[in-house]
Every structure is written in C-alpha cells, then in structure tokens.
Design an enzyme around this catalytic site. Structure first.
Site, PDB file in Angstrom:
ATOM      1  N   GLU A   1      27.481  23.927  -3.707  1.00  0.00           N
ATOM      2  CA  GLU A   1      28.704  23.594  -4.434  1.00  0.00           C
ATOM      3  C   GLU A   1      28.622  24.003  -5.897  1.00  0.00           C
ATOM      4  OE1 GLU A   1      28.085  19.546  -2.898  1.00  0.00           O
ATOM      5  OE2 GLU A   1      27.934  18.985  -4.991  1.00  0.00           O
TER       6      GLU A   1
ATOM      7  N   CYS B   1      29.304  24.411 -13.578  1.00  0.00           N
ATOM      8  CA  CYS B   1      28.040  23.787 -13.171  1.00  0.00           C
ATOM      9  C   CYS B   1      27.607  24.515 -11.895  1.00  0.00           C
ATOM     10  CB  CYS B   1      28.290  22.298 -12.916  1.00  0.00           C
ATOM     11  SG  CYS B   1      26.828  21.412 -12.413  1.00  0.00           S
TER      12      CYS B   1
ATOM     13  N   CYS C   1      14.256  13.335  -6.502  1.00  0.00           N
ATOM     14  CA  CYS C   1      14.485  12.167  -7.370  1.00  0.00           C
ATOM     15  C   CYS C   1      15.303  11.138  -6.585  1.00  0.00           C
ATOM     16  CB  CYS C   1      15.231  12.582  -8.637  1.00  0.00           C
ATOM     17  SG  CYS C   1      14.401  13.923  -9.509  1.00  0.00           S
TER      18      CYS C   1
ATOM     19  N   CYS D   1      19.303  10.809  -6.865  1.00  0.00           N
ATOM     20  CA  CYS D   1      20.104  12.036  -6.848  1.00  0.00           C
ATOM     21  C   CYS D   1      20.545  12.391  -5.435  1.00  0.00           C
ATOM     22  CB  CYS D   1      19.274  13.172  -7.450  1.00  0.00           C
ATOM     23  SG  CYS D   1      20.040  14.794  -7.280  1.00  0.00           S
TER      24      CYS D   1
ATOM     25  N   GLU E   1      16.528  22.704  -8.219  1.00  0.00           N
ATOM     26  CA  GLU E   1      15.682  22.746  -9.416  1.00  0.00           C
ATOM     27  C   GLU E   1      15.560  24.226  -9.804  1.00  0.00           C
ATOM     28  OE1 GLU E   1      14.080  21.011 -11.852  1.00  0.00           O
ATOM     29  OE2 GLU E   1      13.466  23.049 -12.379  1.00  0.00           O
TER      30      GLU E   1
ATOM     31  N   HIS F   1      14.730  11.014 -18.322  1.00  0.00           N
ATOM     32  CA  HIS F   1      15.068   9.768 -17.603  1.00  0.00           C
ATOM     33  C   HIS F   1      14.100   8.615 -17.813  1.00  0.00           C
ATOM     34  CE1 HIS F   1      17.822  12.558 -16.001  1.00  0.00           C
ATOM     35  NE2 HIS F   1      17.179  12.887 -14.912  1.00  0.00           N
TER      36      HIS F   1
ATOM     37  N   CYS G   1      27.878  16.827  -9.028  1.00  0.00           N
ATOM     38  CA  CYS G   1      27.023  17.789  -8.324  1.00  0.00           C
ATOM     39  C   CYS G   1      26.163  17.111  -7.261  1.00  0.00           C
ATOM     40  CB  CYS G   1      26.128  18.516  -9.305  1.00  0.00           C
ATOM     41  SG  CYS G   1      27.055  19.635 -10.327  1.00  0.00           S
TER      42      CYS G   1
HETATM   43  N1  SAH Z   1      17.275  19.826 -10.922  1.00  0.00           N
HETATM   44  C1  SAH Z   1      17.645  19.990 -12.262  1.00  0.00           C
HETATM   45  C2  SAH Z   1      19.083  20.411 -12.448  1.00  0.00           C
HETATM   46  C3  SAH Z   1      20.126  19.777 -11.576  1.00  0.00           C
HETATM   47  S1  SAH Z   1      20.468  18.078 -11.791  1.00  0.00           S
HETATM   48  C4  SAH Z   1      17.342  18.742 -13.052  1.00  0.00           C
HETATM   49  O1  SAH Z   1      17.058  17.718 -12.463  1.00  0.00           O
HETATM   50  O2  SAH Z   1      17.366  18.837 -14.278  1.00  0.00           O
HETATM   51  C5  SAH Z   1      21.345  18.008 -13.342  1.00  0.00           C
HETATM   52  C6  SAH Z   1      21.271  16.650 -14.018  1.00  0.00           C
HETATM   53  O3  SAH Z   1      22.052  15.674 -13.290  1.00  0.00           O
HETATM   54  C7  SAH Z   1      19.852  16.099 -14.092  1.00  0.00           C
HETATM   55  O4  SAH Z   1      19.587  15.587 -15.378  1.00  0.00           O
HETATM   56  C8  SAH Z   1      19.888  15.009 -13.045  1.00  0.00           C
HETATM   57  O5  SAH Z   1      18.903  14.060 -13.240  1.00  0.00           O
HETATM   58  C9  SAH Z   1      21.297  14.489 -13.176  1.00  0.00           C
HETATM   59  N2  SAH Z   1      21.760  13.692 -12.037  1.00  0.00           N
HETATM   60  C10 SAH Z   1      21.388  13.758 -10.769  1.00  0.00           C
HETATM   61  N3  SAH Z   1      22.036  12.836 -10.014  1.00  0.00           N
HETATM   62  C11 SAH Z   1      22.848  12.153 -10.853  1.00  0.00           C
HETATM   63  C12 SAH Z   1      23.768  11.077 -10.685  1.00  0.00           C
HETATM   64  N4  SAH Z   1      23.998  10.534  -9.508  1.00  0.00           N
HETATM   65  N5  SAH Z   1      24.424  10.626 -11.773  1.00  0.00           N
HETATM   66  C13 SAH Z   1      24.221  11.198 -12.984  1.00  0.00           C
HETATM   67  N6  SAH Z   1      23.378  12.216 -13.201  1.00  0.00           N
HETATM   68  C14 SAH Z   1      22.679  12.693 -12.153  1.00  0.00           C
HETATM   69 FE1  SF4 Z   2      15.854  15.683  -9.166  1.00  0.00          FE
HETATM   70 FE2  SF4 Z   2      17.425  17.614 -10.244  1.00  0.00          FE
HETATM   71 FE3  SF4 Z   2      16.385  17.907  -7.806  1.00  0.00          FE
HETATM   72 FE4  SF4 Z   2      18.284  16.107  -8.169  1.00  0.00          FE
HETATM   73  S1  SF4 Z   2      18.531  18.298  -8.394  1.00  0.00           S
HETATM   74  S2  SF4 Z   2      16.373  15.839  -6.974  1.00  0.00           S
HETATM   75  S3  SF4 Z   2      17.816  15.411 -10.227  1.00  0.00           S
HETATM   76  S4  SF4 Z   2      15.234  17.754  -9.705  1.00  0.00           S
END
Ligand code: SAH
Ligand code: SF4
Length: 357
Positions: A98, A111, A122, A125, A169, A225, A342
């Site tokens: 997406e 995005c 994580c 997420c 990532e 975080h 996202c």
């Molecule tokens: N994987 C990378 C980039 C994609 S996530 C990273 O983690 O940096 C982009 C951002 O959105 C990250 O800071 C992530 O921690 C945050 N994110 C993920 N799930 C979220 C949620 N449910 N609410 C708010 N931010 C979120």
């Molecule tokens: Fe963590 Fe970013 Fe991967 Fe979500 S997209 S699991 S926030 S590293």
C-alpha cells in the site's frame, strides 16, 4: 495471493534494467535515445499508446512485449475529506502493498512501501504483525511514486515529498531502496530532490553507516520509541542486535558525514513510553546526538492492547521535551479513517478475505 487473479503475463518494463532494454531496442533497429524517451514518458505517467514521441510500430511492439507498470491498483480509499488517498496495489507473485498520498496546503507527500510485510516485528505495528512476503524491487518502489505523481497531477497538484514510512524496513532492502531513491530523484524522471525524501529505519546500524557513504542527501528518520534498552528491546526488537548506544553513535556519524541531522520518531503509547521519566530519558539521549523529535500519537491497531495517550498526556510529553531544549513536532493523525494508516489497509484486506498475502 489475490483471490481470483492470474499472474500478469507480460513483464513490467519498470523492472527491466536499462542495459537489457537498450539491447532489446537495438535488436529492433531503434536508436539509443529511445531509451531515455521511454523512461521519461513512463515517469510522466504515460502508457505506451500515449508515447507520442515514439514511432507507432515501436509503441505496438512495446505493448506486445511489456506492461508499463509493475503495480496493479486493487483498491483505493479516500479519507480526510479527500486530502488523504490510500491505494492497495497487487504485485507479481500475488503480493500486495500500500501507498498513502497526503495533500497539505503547500506540499504533497507520498508514504511509500519498500517490502511486503516487515521482518522486524514491532508489536504495535500492523505491518510487523502480518506475514512477511518479499522485498520490493526498485522499479516497484519507483512506480508507487510515479502513480502518486499522476494521481496528484490529475487533481492539479505536484508530488513534492516522499517518505519511506509505508510497509517494510527500508534498510533491510538496502540496494533496491537506494536505487529507488536515485530513480525518484533522477532529474529526467520525477526529479524529487533527495532532501525532500525521508528514509525511516528501525535502526540497522551497519546500513545507516553505508547510507551515510552514498552521497545521497536524504533525510534519515530513526524510529526510536524508547530511550532505554530494556523497553526498546521489546518495542523495536532489532534493538537486541543494535542497542541504543550503537544506534545513537551511528546517528551522530550520519549527521557528521552528511551534514544533516537525523530525526527521531517516537510513537506515543499510553502507559508504555509516555511517562515523565520517558521524556527525561529522551531529552538526555537527544542532548548527546542533537536530533529533532517527531511524536506520533499511536494509531490503534486491532488485535493489540496498545492505546493512544489522551491529548493532555501528549501535550505534557511534548511540553517536557521542549522545556528540555528538544526540537519537537507532533505528527498529525492523517489517514485514520478507513484504516488508512500504513500497514493497516493490507491487514484489513487480509482480515476480510480480499487478499491472503
Ligand atoms: N520500518 C520503518 C519504516 C516504516 S514504519 C520504521 O519502523 O521506521 C514508519 C513509522 O510508523 C515508524 O516510526 C513506526 O514505528 C510507525 N508506526 C508503526 N505503526 C504505527 C501505529 N500503529 N501508529 C503510529 N505509528 C506507527
Ligand atoms: Fe517495526 Fe517499521 Fe517494521 Fe513496523 S514497519 S514492524 S514499525 S520496523
């Protein structure tokens, strides 16, 4: 897997490298400059039949040999009174990713996704909770930007910024991501300055160092975080491999090498990382590495117990940081309707049986 669709028969031209495409053109008796004409027309969002600079027989051959895009739009959702558009795409192999396009007064931001799912996992997420599919190819990433630019152009707008904050990532798909940044920045294509491109990472230290060497002045966002290892080991599991001391040193090296300060992302999770003590730890950490902090109120993910702090708590946390001399912004909550943050669209589509991967 898409429920009812066969894999597309023709290869996507955006996934063919320049060398192979040139060979194909030359075998068909075409001059070398056709390559640039085709790439430029593709970046402008044209299909083969609209490439008026090409001879008709070449357009026909292109149509028979390739498909113009690597992505097939499956579904589109508008939210925030039409200011946010989220698109679910199908990729080769039956995978889905997406993209989210956000229109603001003076800028339009895409995005972008770099992987199908994410291997980091994580717990808060939606992307990390779903199954990991595969890395995206550079052309599949660039095609998201081309599609966004075309969508915006149809509404009289220009794509000005790209953030690698969609699914995946980015630094775990390093080569394709760097190649895609160069593709999006290419002045004969979309021509978006690397300074307006942000790569967000959970903290793959060796890759941060590699990125610093690329002569590519992108903005680096680090998903922090937590400012103590015990909590970050849980929230961002890659921390067990690259703990905070290593990560902050890599951030400082990146800033020194590129002359660009990193920004730290902090998803605010009620009673997990939003206490006064958490704020004090973050102040201490940024004092050593001079980063800017982006606070992101948690966007609820079904199937997790995490909660967004109430507005008073968010304001207090931001206020403490400011008093501590930290530069802070609180991210707006774009795309909350229709699971449009996202990672959530795919999760919802899987849940509803629209797709399985
Ligand atoms: N994987 C990378 C980039 C994609 S996530 C990273 O983690 O940096 C982009 C951002 O959105 C990250 O800071 C992530 O921690 C945050 N994110 C993920 N799930 C979220 C949620 N449910 N609410 C708010 N931010 C979120
Ligand atoms: Fe963590 Fe970013 Fe991967 Fe979500 S997209 S699991 S926030 S590293």
């Amino acid at each position: 897997m898409l429920a009812d669709s066969a894999p597309p028969a023709l290869p996507a031209i955006s996934l063919i490298d320049d060398g192979a495409l040139l060979e194909w053109l030359q075998a068909g008796g075409q001059p070398t400059y056709r390559l640039k004409q085709i790439r430029q027309a593709l970046a402008a969002g044209a299909g083969f039949e609209q490439m008026s600079t090409l001879p008709t027989d070449l357009r026909t051959q292109l149509t028979q040999r390739f498909r113009p895009r690597a992505l097939a739009e499956i579904e589109r959702w508008d939210s925030d009174q039409g200011l946010t558009t989220k698109i679910l795409y199908g990729l080769d192999g039956g995978y889905t990713v997406e993209s989210v396009v956000m229109r603001y007064e003076r800028r339009s931001t895409l995005c972008i996704s770099s992987q199908v799912g994410c291997p980091i996992g994580c717990p808060f997420c939606a992307t990390g909770k779903g199954p990991f599919g595969r890395n995206l190819k550079a052309g599949e990433i660039v095609d998201q930007a081309i599609a966004a630019a075309a969508l915006l152009a149809a509404r009289g707008r220009r794509l000005t910024h790209v953030v690698y904050m969609g699914m995946g990532e980015p630094l775990a798909n390093y080569e394709a991501v760097v190649q895609s940044v160069r593709g999006i920045a290419d002045s004969s294509g979309l021509g978006i300055s690397p300074r307006r491109i942000t790569v967000s990472t959970s903290g793959l230290v060796p890759r941060i160092d590699e990125l610093a060497q690329e002569s590519l002045p992108v903005t680096l966002a680090i998903s922090l975080h937590a400012a103590r290892d015990e909590l970050r080991d849980f929230l961002v599991p890659i921390n067990r491999k690259y703990p905070l001391a290593d990560l902050t040193q890599a951030a400082a090296r990146f800033a020194n090498r590129t002359g660009r300060r990193v920004s730290y992302e902090w998803v605010l999770l009620a009673e997990v990382n939003d206490s006064d003590q958490d704020a004090r730890e973050l102040i201490e950490l940024t004092r050593q590495s001079f980063g800017h902090v982006n606070l992101i109120p948690f966007n609820p993910v079904p199937g997790t117990d995490f909660k967004e702090p109430d507005p008073g708590r968010i304001a207090r946390f931001a206020g403490l940081l400011r008093e501590g001399g930290v530069q802070v912004t609180v991210r707006d909550t774009r795309g909350r309707e229709n699971s449009a943050a996202c990672g959530q669209l795919r999760a919802r589509a899987i849940g509803a049986g629209v797709i399985t991967a």
